[in-house]
Structure formats: structure tokens, C-alpha cells
Design a protein around this motif. Structure first.
Motif, mmCIF file in Angstrom:
data_model
loop_
_atom_site.group_PDB
_atom_site.id
_atom_site.type_symbol
_atom_site.label_atom_id
_atom_site.label_comp_id
_atom_site.label_asym_id
_atom_site.label_seq_id
_atom_site.Cartn_x
_atom_site.Cartn_y
_atom_site.Cartn_z
ATOM 1 N N LEU A 54 5.677 -5.941 -8.593
ATOM 2 C CA LEU A 54 4.602 -6.146 -7.980
ATOM 3 C C LEU A 54 3.307 -6.908 -8.399
ATOM 4 O O LEU A 54 2.846 -7.875 -7.171
ATOM 5 N N ASP A 97 0.939 -1.425 0.037
ATOM 6 C CA ASP A 97 -0.472 -0.386 0.125
ATOM 7 C C ASP A 97 0.847 1.654 -0.157
ATOM 8 O O ASP A 97 0.611 2.563 -0.864
ATOM 9 N N GLU A 125 2.731 1.443 -3.670
ATOM 10 C CA GLU A 125 1.557 1.966 -4.476
ATOM 11 C C GLU A 125 1.614 3.704 -4.215
ATOM 12 O O GLU A 125 1.800 4.218 -5.521
ATOM 13 N N GLU A 185 6.475 -2.803 -12.553
ATOM 14 C CA GLU A 185 5.286 -2.887 -12.324
ATOM 15 C C GLU A 185 4.988 -4.538 -12.965
ATOM 16 O O GLU A 185 4.502 -4.927 -11.016
#
Length: 592
Positions: free
Chosen positions: A210, A195, A198, A207
Motif C-alpha cells: 500500500l 481510502d 484503509e 502495508e
């Protein structure tokens, strides 16, 4: 070049503005912004300026100028060039390795170049070990070594520091932190870090990683649909590393949810085994592929693939565990239902090619014995004997050695090698004296049979155990028949057959077979009276057996007018082996 002294011009100009967990201030180790160059110069311009500085400055300042060039390469992400410059400095000024600034740059370059152990050695130097930024870089090195618990604890201790780190280091290190959290089971902390990551933003190169890691957490929480969704996004992307890792994860997921068989998993992974070469990911692919081959019962390809993994990555952290698992699986193939579909010949071939996986000690002997019994069952007696010899050689207990020697003697008799049987019995005779009487009786019977086969009938009779058992009586009859002592053979068999059956009582097939053999002996001896008595006493009972016709031919040939059949029956006496049934029982026993 004189004593090393970091001048204000070369030094980074750090001031003590950061605090560690104890509230103590410390000087940061790296000034990436300044090290990359100032004034909007390009990479080439900055590098040229630094190289020119090395030429222009005094001899006494060149060490520091070279250190500046190494810092530049390191900050730009060119760790190998940085290490090359630092290596020159080490040789020129060995004492430079005692300086914190040098150790920090070299440790960071080692970590960036994938040389994790060397990085840890630098950052564990007493002058750096407790420095927060040093702990962060040790976390990176621990993650590269897949020491996930240590990496997680170090990342957790320096998370706030990492959050303020410059790119691309922040995104790269954060992905490693997330990996460590997932691998060490800290899923809630991983979710919190995701969290924050991001929200803070990250480089596009992060990306795919993740998405992959989020898929892992979904999978671990039982949300297979969301995990598959994440991984399929990664597979459609361009990041080769995480594309392959996502493919592997989808295969695992498919097998776990039974939407894919082990054979289908093998087909998918075979397409990936050459897609990535030379690091832990290739090891991961080969390892998974090997175990899926095993799961699909293609044990040969499984061990071949896993052995290739061990050969290519002998020092990988998982090597010891992988080899132990291969050894356990090799044992299970021979000792459990895992390998029950293997034919004895295929089992022998697999054993021969991969016997380096044989467990040590008693477990290894159990495998040898199990395989030997399977081979005996299909008459592959020579390779079975070789296995049993290895069992005897490796047995630590007296009873095991004696039992295996006894088994070897029986197998030799099955293979019609009487002299070898006696050799195995003689070899273990002293140790056998301490064995139970049942074992000693069995060994005496085997010895008597071997002596009989060698034509030593008197010695054979003297070798019999004192106790009369069914097997003993059969062998006694057999020895007498071989010696053409028809009376003794008849006596032994009649003891087995028992008294004359009462009216309407039937004989079992075994008794009927023995009676035919008695008739053959009496016929061969020309004892007509004994044949007549045999026909009177047992004729009615024999009429109800499958041997009735042969019995009548032998006992009353004149009544059936089949004298030529009598001569034919008499010639069969040389083919009779009363003890063969006992020997054949040695084919399928499950113990030596």
C-alpha cells in the motif's frame, strides 16, 4: 464411480442470496469459512479428518470426498496441494471438468498458484463466465498477466464483492486492484479505493504494498518528496518484494530529478540484480539495469544485460517490445549522435557481437554503410568491404546495388587490390548502364586506374570517359607517367595548370605541386629546353610557394650546383601518384 452428483453433505449448501449487476440472484462459488474446517479444529486435525473420510466413505462418494479435501487446501492457501488432488480427480472422472463447482475450485487454485492463463480458461467456461465471483477471479488472473486495463475493468465491476471478501484474499486482491488502477491510469479511482481499503482495514502483509503504490500516485502527480518518503518507508521494512520495488522506484526518481546519474543508477541496480530471482521482478531489474547501462554509454554491458533478460524470460509479455527497443537503440548507436563517442574499432566489435539486433531491410543497410564509412576513414578496409558486400546482397534497388559496387571498387583501389576493383565493376556493369552519366564516368575512371595499376596502360587510356574533368586529367597524367610517356603526362598536367601567370600573380599549392611534377617529367626525359622555358614562365610565381626550392633544383640545377639533389628529385618520380588525392577523397564520403 458412476455419475457425479453433488450431495447435500459434500455440497457447500449455498443459497441464491447474492445479486449480479442485472439484479439476478446467483450462488456464490466459494465458502472459505466452511471449507477451512469447523469446530475449532487445527489445520492438521481437519486435514486428517478429510483424509479419513476418503477412506471411510463408499467408493461412489470418494470423488466428492477428494473434492472436499481439494477445497480445504485451496481455502487454506495451499494451491499446489489442491491442484494435485484435482488432477487425481480429473484422471479418475474426466467428466468432472464439466461441473461448475470443480471448475471454480480449480480456477481459483490456478490463480493462487500463479497459473493465470489456466485460471482464465476455467473461469471463462460458459457456466462461470458471467458469474460475479468468477469475474473477480478473472481480474486477479488478468493482473497476474499484467493485462492491466482488463484487470481494472473487472475489479471495478466487482469492487463491492471484493470489499466483503474474507482475508487474506481481500487484502491480496485489493492490492492487485490498486496496481491495475495505477497501471491503467485510473488514479482518481485508485485514491477512492485506497481510502475505502484503509477505512475497512487490511492484513499487516499489505502495508508495504500500500505504501509503495501510494508513492507511485504521489510520483505521478508530481509530488516527488512524498513519493520518496513513502518508498523510503518501504525500503526500511521487511517485505522483500516491495522493498526491491521501492529501491527501483527511488533509482528512477533519482535519475528523473537529476539527483542521480545513469552511472550511479547502474551501481545501485547492480546491487539488486541478484536480490530477486525467477519472476517478472527480476526481469524488471535486468531491463532497467540494461537501459541505464545504455544511458551511461556502456552499450556492450547494456545489450549483454538486456539479452540476458530476453534469454531468461523469453515468453514474458514485454519481450517483443524489449527486443524492438533494443533493435531501435542498436540502429541509433550507428546512425545518430548516441554512439558518436564509440571508436570505429569499438563500433565494429559491438556490431559483430550484436548484429542479431540489426534492423531488417534498408535500415539495416544504412547501419552497415555508416559503419563501413567509419572503418574506411581509419583504413580498416577489409572489414569495411565485407560490410559493403552485405549491403549489396541485401539491396533491393538497382541504383543501390550499383552505387555499392562502385564504392567497393574504390575501396579495393584504396587497398591496392586492382583486380578486385575490376571484378566489382564487371559484376555490376549491366545494371550500371541505366545509371546517370556521372556515375558511369566515375566507374570508368576507377576502371582506368585499376587497369593502370595492373600495367595495362593502353587499356586504361581507352577506358577513360569522354568528358575531361580534373580527376580525369589527373588520372590521365598518372597513367602516362606510369607508362613513361613524359610528353602526354606533361600535356595533361599543363592543361590543369593553365596559362602562364601574369606578373606578381601567385600559384596555389596544388598548381605548384603539379608544376614540380611537370619538371620531374621533363627532367626525366632530358628535355633541357622545356625545363628552361618552364623556369622562365613560372619561376617567379613558384618562388612564392613552398615548392620553390625543389622547382629550382629541377629546372636550373647548374645554377644551384646541386646535381646530386637533381638525381634525388628524379628518383622521386616513381613515388608520384597524381590520382592518389582523388582516391583518398573516397575515404570520407558519406555515400556509396
Amino acid at each position: 464411480e458412476g455419475g457425479l452428483k453433488l450431495s447435500p453433505v459434500i455440497d457447500t449448501g449455498y443459497v441464491s442470496i447474492n445479486k449480479n449487476a442485472k439484479g439476478e440472484t446467483y450462488r456464490p462459488l466459494f465458502d472459505f469459512e466452511n471449507w477451512r474446517g469447523r469446530g475449532g479444529n487445527t489445520f492438521s486435525q481437519t486435514r486428517q479428518n478429510l483424509m479419513q473420510t476418503i477412506i471411510d466413505v463408499k467408493e461412489s462418494e470418494r470423488v466428492l470426498a477428494r473434492l472436499d479435501l481439494a477445497r480445504f487446501y485451496f481455502a487454506q492457501g495451499d494451491a499446489k496441494e489442491a491442484l494435485a488432488i484435482l488432477s487425481i480427480l480429473e484422471k479418475a472422472v474426466p467428466e468432472i471438468q464439466d461441473y461448475t463447482d470443480f471448475l471454480a475450485v480449480r480456477g481459483g487454485a490456478h490463480a493462487s498458484a500463479g497459473q493465470a492463463q489456466k485460471a482464465l480458461a476455467d473461469f471463462n467456461h460458459p457456466s462461470l463466465a458471467e458469474q460475479p465471483e468468477s469475474i473477480l477471479w478473472k481480474a486477479v488472473a488478468s493482473a497476474e498477466l499484467q493485462e492491466w486495463t482488463a484487470a481494472f475493468e473487472q475489479f471495478d465491476a466487482t469492487w463491492d464483492l471484493l470489499s466483503d471478501y474474507p482475508e487474506p484474499f481481500r487484502s491480496k486482491f485489493t492490492i492487485l486492484a490498486l496496481e491495475s488502477a495505477v497501471a491503467s491510469g485510473h488514479d482518481s479511482k485508485m485514491g477512492k479505493w485506497v481510502d475505502q481499503f484503509e477505512k475497512h482495514g487490511y492484513t499487516p502483509s499489505a502495508e508495504a504494498a500500500l505504501l509503495y503504490l501510494k508513492g507511485v500516485t504521489f510520483s505521478k502527480s508530481g509530488r516527488a518528496d512524498m513519493a520518496e518518503k513513502m518508498w523510503r518507508q518501504v525500503v526500511r521494512g521487511n517485505d522483500r518484494l516491495y522493498k526491491i520495488r521501492a529501491e527501483l522506484a527511488l533509482v528512477d526518481l533519482g535519475v528523473a530529478t537529476k539527483s542521480m546519474t545513469a552511472k550511479q543508477a547502474v551501481d545501485r541496480l547492480e546491487g539488486l540484480r541478484f536480490a530477486w530471482r525467477g519472476d517478472d521482478l527480476e526481469l524488471d531489474i535486468l531491463t532497467r539495469l540494461g537501459w541505464f547501462y545504455v544511458d551511461s554509454k556502456n552499450f556492450r554491458m547494456g545489450f549483454q544485460t538486456l539479452s540476458q533478460a530476453l534469454r531468461l524470460f523469453p515468453s514474458a509479455p514485454i519481450t517483443a517490445t524489449l527486443r524492438a527497443n533494443m533493435t531501435r537503440t542498436f540502429r541509433d548507436i550507428f546512425m545518430t549522435d548516441l554512439g558518436k563517442t564509440l571508436s570505429p574499432i569499438d563500433a565494429l566489435s559491438l556490431f559483430t557481437d550484436y548484429k542479431m539486433l540489426l534492423p531488417a531491410g534498408e535500415e539495416g543497410n544504412d547501419v552497415r554503410k555508416n559503419l563501413a564509412e567509419r572503418l574506411i576513414d581509419i583504413d580498416l578496409l577489409d572489414p569495411a568491404s565485407k560490410l559493403l558486400k552485405d549491403v549489396a546482397k541485401n539491396a533491393s534497388k538497382i541504383e543501390d546495388r550499383v552505387n555499392v559496387a562502385t564504392r567497393l571498387a574504390a575501396v579495393s583501389l584504396l587497398d591496392r587490390k586492382a583486380a578486385e576493383a575490376i571484378h566489382y565493376l564487371d559484376q555490376s556493369q549491366d545494371e550500371a548502364k541505366a545509371m546517370p552519366s556521372a556515375v558511369q564516368d566515375e566507374r570508368q575512371l576507377l576502371r582506368a586506374r585499376a587497369l593502370s595499376e595492373l600495367g595495362k596502360y593502353d587499356e586504361a587510356l581507352n577506358a577513360f570517359p569522354a568528358q575531361n574533368t580534373k580527376a580525369s586529367m589527373l588520372l590521365r597524367a598518372d597513367v602516362a607517367m606510369r607508362a613513361k610517356n613524359w610528353a602526354d603526362a606533361t600535356k595533361a598536367l599543363m592543361e590543369l595548370i593553365g596559362s602562364v601567370p601574369k606578373a606578381h600573380k601567385t600559384l596555389d599549392e596544388e598548381q605548384a605541386s603539379w608544376l614540380v611534377t611537370v619538371a620531374l617529367c621533363q627532367s626525366h626525359a632530358g628535355d633541357v629546353n622545356a625545363l628552361d622555358r618552364l623556369a622562365i614562365d613560372y619561376g617567379e610565381a613558384m618562388d612564392k610557394t613552398s615548392r620553390a626550392n625543389l622547382f629550382r633544383i629541377l629546372t636550373q640545377p647548374e645554377k644551384v650546383s646541386q646535381f646530386k639533389d637533381l638525381r634525388s628529385a628524379q628518383t622521386k618520380l616513381g613515388e608520384v601518384d597524381m590520382f592518389r588525392g582523388v582516391l583518398d577523397s573516397y575515404r570520407n564520403i558519406q555515400k556509396p
